[in-house]
Design a protein around this motif. Structure first.
Motif, PDB file in Angstrom:
ATOM      1  N   ILE A  79      -5.470  -4.437  -5.274  1.00  0.00           N
ATOM      2  CA  ILE A  79      -5.191  -3.012  -5.395  1.00  0.00           C
ATOM      3  C   ILE A  79      -3.874  -2.792  -6.101  1.00  0.00           C
ATOM      4  O   ILE A  79      -3.001  -3.644  -6.105  1.00  0.00           O
ATOM      5  CB  ILE A  79      -5.146  -2.320  -4.008  1.00  0.00           C
ATOM      6  CG1 ILE A  79      -4.078  -2.966  -3.132  1.00  0.00           C
ATOM      7  CG2 ILE A  79      -6.486  -2.327  -3.349  1.00  0.00           C
ATOM      8  CD1 ILE A  79      -3.886  -2.282  -1.799  1.00  0.00           C
TER       9      ILE A  79
ATOM     10  N   SER B 202      -0.232  -0.838  -6.651  1.00  0.00           N
ATOM     11  CA  SER B 202       0.800  -0.568  -5.661  1.00  0.00           C
ATOM     12  C   SER B 202       0.853   0.881  -5.243  1.00  0.00           C
ATOM     13  O   SER B 202       1.342   1.194  -4.178  1.00  0.00           O
ATOM     14  CB  SER B 202       2.163  -0.975  -6.217  1.00  0.00           C
ATOM     15  OG  SER B 202       2.454  -0.234  -7.380  1.00  0.00           O
ATOM     16  N   ASP B 203       0.344   1.796  -6.047  1.00  0.00           N
ATOM     17  CA  ASP B 203       0.396   3.204  -5.678  1.00  0.00           C
ATOM     18  C   ASP B 203      -0.825   3.909  -6.221  1.00  0.00           C
ATOM     19  O   ASP B 203      -0.816   4.482  -7.290  1.00  0.00           O
ATOM     20  CB  ASP B 203       1.668   3.854  -6.237  1.00  0.00           C
ATOM     21  CG  ASP B 203       1.768   5.314  -5.816  1.00  0.00           C
ATOM     22  OD1 ASP B 203       0.901   5.774  -5.064  1.00  0.00           O
ATOM     23  OD2 ASP B 203       2.715   5.969  -6.240  1.00  0.00           O
ATOM     24  N   ARG B 204      -1.898   3.855  -5.448  1.00  0.00           N
ATOM     25  CA  ARG B 204      -3.113   4.528  -5.868  1.00  0.00           C
ATOM     26  C   ARG B 204      -2.890   6.014  -6.053  1.00  0.00           C
ATOM     27  O   ARG B 204      -3.457   6.649  -6.924  1.00  0.00           O
ATOM     28  CB  ARG B 204      -4.194   4.300  -4.794  1.00  0.00           C
ATOM     29  CG  ARG B 204      -5.535   4.908  -5.125  1.00  0.00           C
ATOM     30  CD  ARG B 204      -6.460   4.813  -3.910  1.00  0.00           C
ATOM     31  NE  ARG B 204      -5.944   5.662  -2.843  1.00  0.00           N
ATOM     32  CZ  ARG B 204      -6.454   5.655  -1.616  1.00  0.00           C
ATOM     33  NH1 ARG B 204      -7.407   4.809  -1.303  1.00  0.00           N
ATOM     34  NH2 ARG B 204      -5.961   6.470  -0.706  1.00  0.00           N
TER      35      ARG B 204
ATOM     36  N   SER C 147       0.688   5.722  -0.015  1.00  0.00           N
ATOM     37  CA  SER C 147       0.003   7.005  -0.038  1.00  0.00           C
ATOM     38  C   SER C 147       1.010   8.104  -0.337  1.00  0.00           C
ATOM     39  O   SER C 147       2.205   7.940  -0.117  1.00  0.00           O
ATOM     40  CB  SER C 147      -0.697   7.278   1.299  1.00  0.00           C
ATOM     41  OG  SER C 147      -1.830   6.466   1.459  1.00  0.00           O
TER      42      SER C 147
ATOM     43  N   PHE D 269       3.288  -0.774   4.395  1.00  0.00           N
ATOM     44  CA  PHE D 269       2.722   0.486   3.920  1.00  0.00           C
ATOM     45  C   PHE D 269       3.868   1.421   3.580  1.00  0.00           C
ATOM     46  O   PHE D 269       4.864   1.487   4.299  1.00  0.00           O
ATOM     47  CB  PHE D 269       1.850   1.107   5.013  1.00  0.00           C
ATOM     48  CG  PHE D 269       1.245   2.434   4.647  1.00  0.00           C
ATOM     49  CD1 PHE D 269       0.249   2.522   3.688  1.00  0.00           C
ATOM     50  CD2 PHE D 269       1.666   3.598   5.276  1.00  0.00           C
ATOM     51  CE1 PHE D 269      -0.323   3.750   3.366  1.00  0.00           C
ATOM     52  CE2 PHE D 269       1.105   4.818   4.965  1.00  0.00           C
ATOM     53  CZ  PHE D 269       0.101   4.890   4.003  1.00  0.00           C
TER      54      PHE D 269
ATOM     55  N   ILE E 207      -7.456  -7.326   1.192  1.00  0.00           N
ATOM     56  CA  ILE E 207      -6.643  -6.145   1.435  1.00  0.00           C
ATOM     57  C   ILE E 207      -5.168  -6.531   1.400  1.00  0.00           C
ATOM     58  O   ILE E 207      -4.732  -7.417   2.116  1.00  0.00           O
ATOM     59  CB  ILE E 207      -6.983  -5.486   2.772  1.00  0.00           C
ATOM     60  CG1 ILE E 207      -8.365  -4.821   2.673  1.00  0.00           C
ATOM     61  CG2 ILE E 207      -5.946  -4.463   3.169  1.00  0.00           C
ATOM     62  CD1 ILE E 207      -8.825  -4.210   3.952  1.00  0.00           C
ATOM     63  N   GLY E 208      -4.432  -5.865   0.546  1.00  0.00           N
ATOM     64  CA  GLY E 208      -3.020  -6.160   0.403  1.00  0.00           C
ATOM     65  C   GLY E 208      -2.747  -7.359  -0.478  1.00  0.00           C
ATOM     66  O   GLY E 208      -1.608  -7.731  -0.689  1.00  0.00           O
TER      67      GLY E 208
ATOM     68  N   ASP F  65     -10.547   1.547   1.138  1.00  0.00           N
ATOM     69  CA  ASP F  65     -10.579   0.287   0.403  1.00  0.00           C
ATOM     70  C   ASP F  65     -11.845  -0.491   0.744  1.00  0.00           C
ATOM     71  O   ASP F  65     -12.518  -1.047  -0.138  1.00  0.00           O
ATOM     72  CB  ASP F  65      -9.351  -0.558   0.747  1.00  0.00           C
ATOM     73  CG  ASP F  65      -8.156  -0.253  -0.133  1.00  0.00           C
ATOM     74  OD1 ASP F  65      -8.310   0.531  -1.088  1.00  0.00           O
ATOM     75  OD2 ASP F  65      -7.066  -0.783   0.136  1.00  0.00           O
TER      76      ASP F  65
ATOM     77  N   LYS G 166       0.852  -1.179   0.000  1.00  0.00           N
ATOM     78  CA  LYS G 166       0.000   0.000   0.000  1.00  0.00           C
ATOM     79  C   LYS G 166       0.893   1.235   0.000  1.00  0.00           C
ATOM     80  O   LYS G 166       1.928   1.250   0.635  1.00  0.00           O
ATOM     81  CB  LYS G 166      -0.884   0.001   1.243  1.00  0.00           C
ATOM     82  CG  LYS G 166      -1.865  -1.146   1.318  1.00  0.00           C
ATOM     83  CD  LYS G 166      -2.645  -1.066   2.609  1.00  0.00           C
ATOM     84  CE  LYS G 166      -3.665  -2.200   2.677  1.00  0.00           C
ATOM     85  NZ  LYS G 166      -4.612  -2.133   1.575  1.00  0.00           N
TER      86      LYS G 166
ATOM     87  N   TYR H  44      -6.495   4.784   4.272  1.00  0.00           N
ATOM     88  CA  TYR H  44      -6.364   3.959   3.073  1.00  0.00           C
ATOM     89  C   TYR H  44      -7.177   2.673   3.233  1.00  0.00           C
ATOM     90  O   TYR H  44      -7.955   2.287   2.346  1.00  0.00           O
ATOM     91  CB  TYR H  44      -4.887   3.618   2.858  1.00  0.00           C
ATOM     92  CG  TYR H  44      -4.530   3.065   1.515  1.00  0.00           C
ATOM     93  CD1 TYR H  44      -5.190   1.981   0.968  1.00  0.00           C
ATOM     94  CD2 TYR H  44      -3.482   3.615   0.777  1.00  0.00           C
ATOM     95  CE1 TYR H  44      -4.849   1.473  -0.266  1.00  0.00           C
ATOM     96  CE2 TYR H  44      -3.127   3.110  -0.451  1.00  0.00           C
ATOM     97  CZ  TYR H  44      -3.815   2.042  -0.968  1.00  0.00           C
ATOM     98  OH  TYR H  44      -3.463   1.534  -2.193  1.00  0.00           O
ATOM     99  N   VAL H  45      -7.009   1.992   4.362  1.00  0.00           N
ATOM    100  CA  VAL H  45      -7.708   0.729   4.597  1.00  0.00           C
ATOM    101  C   VAL H  45      -9.218   0.943   4.604  1.00  0.00           C
ATOM    102  O   VAL H  45      -9.974   0.185   3.983  1.00  0.00           O
ATOM    103  CB  VAL H  45      -7.239   0.106   5.927  1.00  0.00           C
ATOM    104  CG1 VAL H  45      -8.097  -1.112   6.281  1.00  0.00           C
ATOM    105  CG2 VAL H  45      -5.778  -0.304   5.842  1.00  0.00           C
TER     106      VAL H  45
END
Length: 271
Positions: free
Chosen positions: A251, A253-255, A64, A112, A245-246, A235, A62, A231-232
């Motif tokens: 997802i 790797s870099d939203r 951010s 993260f 999740i993860g 999601d 994850k 973030y969690v």
């Protein structure tokens, strides 16, 4: 961090022991904090527990994006370098355009990463730096506690960063640097003004010193924990189940920064 059953603890790749956060970090002052809490959100905590119980791999990190904005010479780069490199450089060189660091954490057993973007404070680089505000989950507005004018200017910096992002998609921090330069009484006065500004901004206030390291790690840990939890939860709002999740297929790797193309970097320099 996972217990492998043989007394050994397994860390996510590239995560050092000093970047493992198991307990929710405290705020600097209750008068200006984003959330009054001492533990992870119950839903986020359950999601992370499901993930680690299933021993999911560490390959999908994850991530951010945090952007650091503020006037020239308020100490943005020194703040970042103190946390990421544990150094303090007295020989100041203004940041040209933008630069960034990536810091990897393990929070509540889940890997993260934070992209920490250091933007120029000079007027002539604003058009370059503002292009990198887009997609930020965290906006960090920085001022010099020894120069009250830089506190007033944080309003404008925040407004410019907010224009590049959707409302409600980010959290805001107000950070006062160079706290070591102030006498106790002056520090208290400046802090009162900063708390008032933080409440107007709906931001969390922190007082730090890159020179001494005071509150630097605590600030970044707190910021990382809040960004990770947000973030969690987002999601989960989008329908990603706790079990995925993860996970490898759930997802990107870099939203924040890799889903959409970013402008090409120009020449960069960092003090």
């Amino acid at each position: 961090m996972q217990d492998m059953g043989n007394g050994m603890m397994h860390f996510a790749p590239h995560v050092t022991r000093d970047r493992v956060i198991s307990k929710f970090p405290k705020c600097y002052t209750p008068q200006a904090c984003l959330q009054m809490k001492d533990d992870w959100d119950s839903q986020a905590k359950a999601a992370c527990k499901h993930r680690t119980d299933r021993h999911q791999g560490w390959d999908r990190l994850k991530m951010s994006k945090a952007v650091v904005v503020g006037d020239l010479n308020v100490g943005k780069t020194c703040l970042i370098k103190r946390f990421c490199k544990d150094v303090f450089d007295r020989d100041y060189k203004a940041t040209i355009g933008v630069d960034f660091e990536i810091e990897r954490f393990e929070l509540s057993g889940v890997p993260f990463s934070l992209q920490i973007w250091d933007t120029a404070g000079q007027e002539k680089f604003k058009c370059i730096a503002s292009a990198y505000y887009r997609g930020a989950q965290v906006i960090i507005t920085v001022f010099d506690m020894a120069d009250i004018k830089t506190l007033e200017n944080t309003r404008q910096w925040l407004e410019e960063a907010m224009r590049e992002n959707e409302p409600g998609s980010f959290s805001v921090f107000l950070v006062g640097t160079k706290s070591d330069l102030l006498a106790p009484e002056e520090h208290q006065r400046t802090e009162r003004d900063a708390v008032k500004m933080a409440n107007e901004m709906k931001a969390e206030f922190w007082s730090v010193s890159a020179k001494t390291g005071e509150n630097v790690e605590e600030f970044f840990f707190r910021m990382a924990a809040l960004a990770f939890e947000d973030y969690v939860l987002k999601d989960m709002e989008r329908g990603i189940t706790p079990f995925s999740i993860g996970g490898r297929d759930s997802i990107k790797s870099d939203r924040a920064n890799l889903e959409d193309p970013q402008p090409k970097l120009v020449k960069m320099n960092c003090c």
